[in-house]
Scaffold this motif. Sequence first.
Motif, PDB file in Angstrom:
ATOM      1  N   VAL A 139     -36.673  66.805 -23.854  1.00 58.34           N
ATOM      2  CA  VAL A 139     -37.883  66.008 -23.649  1.00 58.34           C
ATOM      3  C   VAL A 139     -37.444  64.593 -23.304  1.00 58.34           C
ATOM      4  N   ARG A 140     -37.872  64.077 -22.165  1.00 53.84           N
ATOM      5  CA  ARG A 140     -37.441  62.770 -21.692  1.00 53.84           C
ATOM      6  C   ARG A 140     -38.508  61.715 -21.978  1.00 53.84           C
ATOM      7  N   LEU A 141     -38.040  60.495 -22.264  1.00 54.81           N
ATOM      8  CA  LEU A 141     -38.959  59.377 -22.492  1.00 54.81           C
ATOM      9  C   LEU A 141     -39.634  58.942 -21.212  1.00 54.81           C
ATOM     10  N   PHE A 142     -38.933  59.134 -20.091  1.00 55.35           N
ATOM     11  CA  PHE A 142     -39.447  58.667 -18.812  1.00 55.35           C
ATOM     12  C   PHE A 142     -39.889  59.868 -17.973  1.00 55.35           C
ATOM     13  N   HIS A 143     -41.031  59.729 -17.312  1.00 49.45           N
ATOM     14  CA  HIS A 143     -41.556  60.795 -16.470  1.00 49.45           C
ATOM     15  C   HIS A 143     -40.636  61.012 -15.277  1.00 49.45           C
ATOM     16  N   SER A 144     -40.317  62.278 -14.976  1.00 53.29           N
ATOM     17  CA  SER A 144     -39.382  62.587 -13.901  1.00 53.29           C
ATOM     18  C   SER A 144     -40.046  63.322 -12.752  1.00 53.29           C
ATOM     19  N   GLY A 145     -41.330  63.148 -12.591  1.00 51.62           N
ATOM     20  CA  GLY A 145     -42.036  63.862 -11.537  1.00 51.62           C
ATOM     21  C   GLY A 145     -41.974  63.190 -10.187  1.00 51.62           C
ATOM     22  N   GLY A 146     -41.547  61.930 -10.109  1.00 58.58           N
ATOM     23  CA  GLY A 146     -41.513  61.219  -8.850  1.00 58.58           C
ATOM     24  C   GLY A 146     -40.175  61.349  -8.159  1.00 58.58           C
ATOM     25  N   CYS A 147     -39.879  60.377  -7.298  1.00 57.31           N
ATOM     26  CA  CYS A 147     -38.644  60.413  -6.526  1.00 57.31           C
ATOM     27  C   CYS A 147     -37.434  59.994  -7.352  1.00 57.31           C
ATOM     28  N   ILE A 148     -37.648  59.129  -8.338  1.00 57.33           N
ATOM     29  CA  ILE A 148     -36.536  58.580  -9.107  1.00 57.33           C
ATOM     30  C   ILE A 148     -36.596  59.101 -10.549  1.00 57.33           C
ATOM     31  N   ASP A 149     -35.493  59.634 -11.024  1.00 58.85           N
ATOM     32  CA  ASP A 149     -35.388  60.114 -12.393  1.00 58.85           C
ATOM     33  C   ASP A 149     -34.665  59.069 -13.237  1.00 58.85           C
ATOM     34  N   ILE A 150     -35.193  58.797 -14.419  1.00 59.33           N
ATOM     35  CA  ILE A 150     -34.562  57.881 -15.378  1.00 59.33           C
ATOM     36  C   ILE A 150     -34.401  58.623 -16.694  1.00 59.33           C
ATOM     37  N   THR A 204     -19.279  54.154 -35.589  1.00 57.58           N
ATOM     38  CA  THR A 204     -19.455  53.411 -34.340  1.00 57.58           C
ATOM     39  C   THR A 204     -20.622  53.981 -33.553  1.00 57.58           C
ATOM     40  N   MET A 205     -21.320  53.102 -32.843  1.00 58.61           N
ATOM     41  CA  MET A 205     -22.293  53.527 -31.850  1.00 58.61           C
ATOM     42  C   MET A 205     -21.518  53.629 -30.544  1.00 58.61           C
ATOM     43  N   ASP A 206     -21.212  54.848 -30.127  1.00 59.94           N
ATOM     44  CA  ASP A 206     -20.272  55.064 -29.041  1.00 59.94           C
ATOM     45  C   ASP A 206     -20.886  54.865 -27.661  1.00 59.94           C
ATOM     46  N   GLN A 207     -22.069  55.400 -27.450  1.00 62.04           N
ATOM     47  CA  GLN A 207     -22.668  55.328 -26.120  1.00 62.04           C
ATOM     48  C   GLN A 207     -24.181  55.156 -26.201  1.00 62.04           C
ATOM     49  N   PHE A 208     -24.654  54.062 -25.643  1.00 62.28           N
ATOM     50  CA  PHE A 208     -26.064  53.966 -25.257  1.00 62.28           C
ATOM     51  C   PHE A 208     -26.046  54.027 -23.745  1.00 62.28           C
ATOM     52  N   TRP A 209     -26.550  55.113 -23.190  1.00 63.69           N
ATOM     53  CA  TRP A 209     -26.337  55.434 -21.777  1.00 63.69           C
ATOM     54  C   TRP A 209     -27.678  55.563 -21.062  1.00 63.69           C
ATOM     55  N   LEU A 210     -27.817  54.869 -19.951  1.00 70.09           N
ATOM     56  CA  LEU A 210     -29.006  54.964 -19.106  1.00 70.09           C
ATOM     57  C   LEU A 210     -28.598  55.346 -17.694  1.00 70.09           C
ATOM     58  N   THR A 211     -29.352  56.247 -17.089  1.00 64.61           N
ATOM     59  CA  THR A 211     -29.108  56.687 -15.714  1.00 64.61           C
ATOM     60  C   THR A 211     -30.399  56.617 -14.919  1.00 64.61           C
ATOM     61  N   ALA A 212     -30.303  56.082 -13.721  1.00 63.94           N
ATOM     62  CA  ALA A 212     -31.398  56.128 -12.753  1.00 63.94           C
ATOM     63  C   ALA A 212     -30.845  56.734 -11.475  1.00 63.94           C
ATOM     64  N   GLU A 213     -31.512  57.754 -10.966  1.00 64.61           N
ATOM     65  CA  GLU A 213     -30.998  58.405  -9.765  1.00 64.61           C
ATOM     66  C   GLU A 213     -32.118  58.983  -8.910  1.00 64.61           C
ATOM     67  N   LYS A 214     -31.831  59.055  -7.636  1.00 62.90           N
ATOM     68  CA  LYS A 214     -32.673  59.757  -6.664  1.00 62.90           C
ATOM     69  C   LYS A 214     -31.806  60.841  -6.055  1.00 62.90           C
ATOM     70  N   SER A 215     -32.165  62.077  -6.290  1.00 64.01           N
ATOM     71  CA  SER A 215     -31.345  63.200  -5.843  1.00 64.01           C
ATOM     72  C   SER A 215     -31.608  63.528  -4.380  1.00 64.01           C
ATOM     73  N   LEU A 216     -30.635  64.197  -3.767  1.00 66.75           N
ATOM     74  CA  LEU A 216     -30.769  64.639  -2.383  1.00 66.75           C
ATOM     75  C   LEU A 216     -31.623  65.900  -2.306  1.00 66.75           C
ATOM     76  N   ASP A 217     -32.229  66.132  -1.139  1.00 64.99           N
ATOM     77  CA  ASP A 217     -32.962  67.371  -0.913  1.00 64.99           C
ATOM     78  C   ASP A 217     -31.991  68.522  -0.698  1.00 64.99           C
TER      79      ASP A 217
END
Length: 385
Positions: A21-32, A66-79
Motif C-alpha cells: 500500500v503506497r502513500l502516494f497515488h500511482s495512477g498517473g504518469c509519475i510514480d512516487i 541505526t536508521m539505515d535508509q529513508f528512501w524516496l523514488t520518483a519515476e516515469k516508466s517507459l511504455d
Amino acid sequence: QDESEVAPAEDYECEGDDGPVRLFHSGGCIDIYGHMSAGFYQNGDGNSSGVGNAPLGFRNVSDGATMDQFWLTAEKSLDDCCPSWGFRIDYIFGADGPDTNAFGDQSKFDFRWQSSRDYASAIPQLYAQFGTTDANVKIGHFYTIIGYEVVAAPDNFFYSHAYTMYYGEPFTHTGILAEKSLMCDQLVVRAGWTNGWDAYFGDHLNASTFLGGATYNVSDCLSATYAVVWGDFGDGTARLGVPSNQGDIYMHSFVVDYQINECMQYVFQSDYGNNNINGNHDEWYGVNQYLFYTLSSCYTVGARFEWFNDADGVRIVNPDDSAIGNDVNYYALTLGLNYTPNSNVIVRPEVRYDWAYGGRPYNPVGGIGQSRDQFYYGMDFIVLF
C-alpha cells in the motif's frame, strides 16, 4: 512438475495480499514511492563503536541502533510498445548514505552531504530514459549492472552485505547505457560508456570506462548474467585529502539464478577485478553462493557463503599491520530469515560468522584489527510506502 510452470519464489505473497500500500497515488504518469529501514548489528566481542564491526561494509556501526535508509523514488516508466521518455530519481538519507554517495571521485555533489558521524544523504540515481521497455537508452547517474546484491534494502534478502559487493564492485555509474531485448526477451544485451565507478557528473578524474553485458534466460527458472566494466579508472586526483580512483580497471561478474522448484532458489556469483596502477596489477576475486527456501507465504530462510580473495591487500585497506600488501582470504557464512506479514513490512534477522587467512581484520582497536574471526548478529525492519 514442469519447471516452466514454476513461478519465482518472490512471487509468492501472503494470503489475500495484493501488494504494498503506497502513500502516494500511482495512477498517473509519475510514480512516487519509498521505504524506511532501521536495525542493529552487533559483534560477539562486544566491540561497541562507530566502526566496531569493521571491515563489514554498511553494517560497521556497532554502538546502537541505526536508521539505515529513508528512501524516496520518483519515476516515469517507459511504455511497453510505443517509444516514450522516462526518468528516475532516488534519494537516500541514513547510515547507508555515506557508503552510497559519489565517493569514487569525491565529487562536490553528494559526497559532501555528511550530516553527522554515521548519517549522510545521497542521490544514487538521477537519469533520463528514452525508448521502450524492450529497447532503450539511459543517460545520467544510475545503478551498476555488476553483481547480485544492491544498495536498496527491500531488494536484498540479507541485512549485511558480501565483501565482493562492498569492496570489489561499483555501486553506481554516470554516463550512457543502452539495453536491447532479443529472441523474444530470452536475451538482453547492454552496452554503454561511463566515467568510472561511483562518480557523479563532471568527470573530475578524467575517467572513461566501457560498461556492458548480457542476460540469457535459459528458461523461466534459469538465467545467467555477465557484466563487465573496463577502461581508464581515473587520474588519482585527491579531493578533501582522500585518494581517488586511478590507473586502468577491469572487472566482471557472472551470476546464475536458478529457481529449483516453487520453494527453493539458488544463486551463484563469481567476480574478478584487476586495477593496473603504473604497472602494478592489483587483483581481487571471489565466489558467492546463496540458497533460499520458502517455508510459507510469509517466511523464507536463506544462507549465503562467500569467499573473497584480496590478493594484493588493497581493496580492504589496512585491516591490520600484518595484512598490509598481503594476500588475504575472507570467508563469511550468513544465515537469515525474512518475515513478511504483509507486502509493506519485511523483518530480516540474521547471524553471521566471518574468518580470514593472511591477516587479523576483526575486532578493531585504534583502527587495527585484533582477531582472525568474528561472530555477528543483527536484525532490521523495513517498511515500504
